[in-house]
Design a protein around this motif. Structure first.
Motif, mmCIF file in Angstrom:
data_model
loop_
_atom_site.group_PDB
_atom_site.id
_atom_site.type_symbol
_atom_site.label_atom_id
_atom_site.label_comp_id
_atom_site.label_asym_id
_atom_site.label_seq_id
_atom_site.Cartn_x
_atom_site.Cartn_y
_atom_site.Cartn_z
ATOM 1 N N MET A 22 13.109 13.057 -27.152
ATOM 2 C CA MET A 22 14.475 12.609 -27.363
ATOM 3 C C MET A 22 14.492 11.483 -28.402
ATOM 4 N N TYR B 86 17.472 8.653 -29.996
ATOM 5 C CA TYR B 86 18.837 8.126 -29.895
ATOM 6 C C TYR B 86 18.997 6.973 -30.874
ATOM 7 N N ARG C 159 24.048 8.671 -32.292
ATOM 8 C CA ARG C 159 23.638 10.068 -32.413
ATOM 9 C C ARG C 159 22.433 10.287 -31.517
ATOM 10 N N MET C 160 22.346 11.482 -30.946
ATOM 11 C CA MET C 160 21.221 11.788 -30.080
ATOM 12 C C MET C 160 20.732 13.206 -30.352
ATOM 13 N N SER C 161 19.428 13.388 -30.237
ATOM 14 C CA SER C 161 18.807 14.704 -30.325
ATOM 15 C C SER C 161 17.845 14.819 -29.146
ATOM 16 N N LYS D 51 15.269 17.763 -27.165
ATOM 17 C CA LYS D 51 14.651 19.096 -27.140
ATOM 18 C C LYS D 51 13.740 19.177 -25.929
ATOM 19 N N ASP E 107 18.053 22.732 -26.604
ATOM 20 C CA ASP E 107 18.276 21.843 -27.749
ATOM 21 C C ASP E 107 19.671 21.246 -27.621
ATOM 22 N N SER F 162 22.296 18.154 -29.334
ATOM 23 C CA SER F 162 22.563 17.079 -30.284
ATOM 24 C C SER F 162 23.974 16.565 -30.030
ATOM 25 N N ARG G 231 27.000 13.811 -31.585
ATOM 26 C CA ARG G 231 27.519 12.911 -32.600
ATOM 27 C C ARG G 231 28.438 11.925 -31.898
ATOM 28 N N ALA H 205 27.906 9.894 -29.578
ATOM 29 C CA ALA H 205 27.609 10.298 -28.212
ATOM 30 C C ALA H 205 28.546 9.657 -27.188
ATOM 31 N N ASP I 172 26.700 19.571 -29.370
ATOM 32 C CA ASP I 172 26.210 20.909 -29.688
ATOM 33 C C ASP I 172 24.977 21.129 -28.831
ATOM 34 N N ALA I 173 24.909 22.240 -28.140
ATOM 35 C CA ALA I 173 23.763 22.504 -27.275
ATOM 36 C C ALA I 173 23.472 24.000 -27.248
#
Length: 186
Positions: free
Chosen positions: A44, A46, A52-54, A56, A85, A87, A89, A91, A104-105
């Motif tokens: 992860m 952040y 923003r976060m990603s 996986k 996955d 993400s 924006r 958050a 988005d997932a």
């Protein structure tokens, strides 16, 4: 290492991984844990400034029913293996409110059974009000599912199920408004 984390009705155990903060960036790398009677690993990122976060993750043999109903669920186990996955924006806004339109997932189930799909249908449409639920149940009578992809983009959920059949190759439900699902109502 963390032995156990309890959150609401969920228990996460045997947690290990790397945690770091560098110039307002938070990283969780190579995190491994026991998850819903299975295992999971994830990374992860952040951004504390841009929000923003990603995220996986890989999930192996976790119980779908424990995910839906919590740690105390004692019925049939429905093992699921998947990749996930996510993400986000912006958050969280300054009011700490999560805007689902900024998420988005994609959840890709790499091993799926009829029981798994029926459990998903029973959870998202317990009253069987959605006509697509009936159509999907009908398709399950004649074909064996081999994969599923659940995607969330701008507040809309899409479901695609692949079948190992000459009669039915795939079944798709597009643009399900997630904020209209009863499971998210107060």
């Amino acid at each position: 290492n963390i032995a156990e984390i309890k959150y609401d009705n969920f228990i996460f155990s045997d947690i290990s991984g790397n945690f770091s903060i560098n110039q307002n960036l938070l990283y969780l790398n190579n995190v491994v844990l026991d998850l819903f009677d299975g295992s999971s690993s994830f990374n992860m990122f952040y951004d504390l400034i841009k929000k923003r976060m990603s995220f996986k993750a890989k999930i192996n043999n976790s119980d779908l029913n424990r995910f839906f109903y919590g740690a105390k669920y004692s019925g049939n186990k429905i093992p699921v293996s998947a990749t996930f996955d996510l993400s986000m924006r912006n958050a969280f806004s300054d009011t700490k409110t999560l805007n689902i339109n900024n998420i988005d997932a994609v959840l890709t189930l790499t091993s799926i059974t009829k029981e798994t799909i029926l459990s998903i249908i029973n959870f998202t449409d317990p009253q069987n009000n959605n006509p697509n639920s009936s159509k999907l149940k009908f398709a399950l009578k004649y074909a064996e599912p081999v994969s599923a992809k659940i995607a969330l983009y701008s507040g809309m959920l899409n479901l695609n199920i692949g079948f190992n059949s000459k009669l039915i190759k795939e079944f798709t439900i597009d643009r399900i408004q997630i904020n209209k699902l009863k499971i998210f109502k107060k």
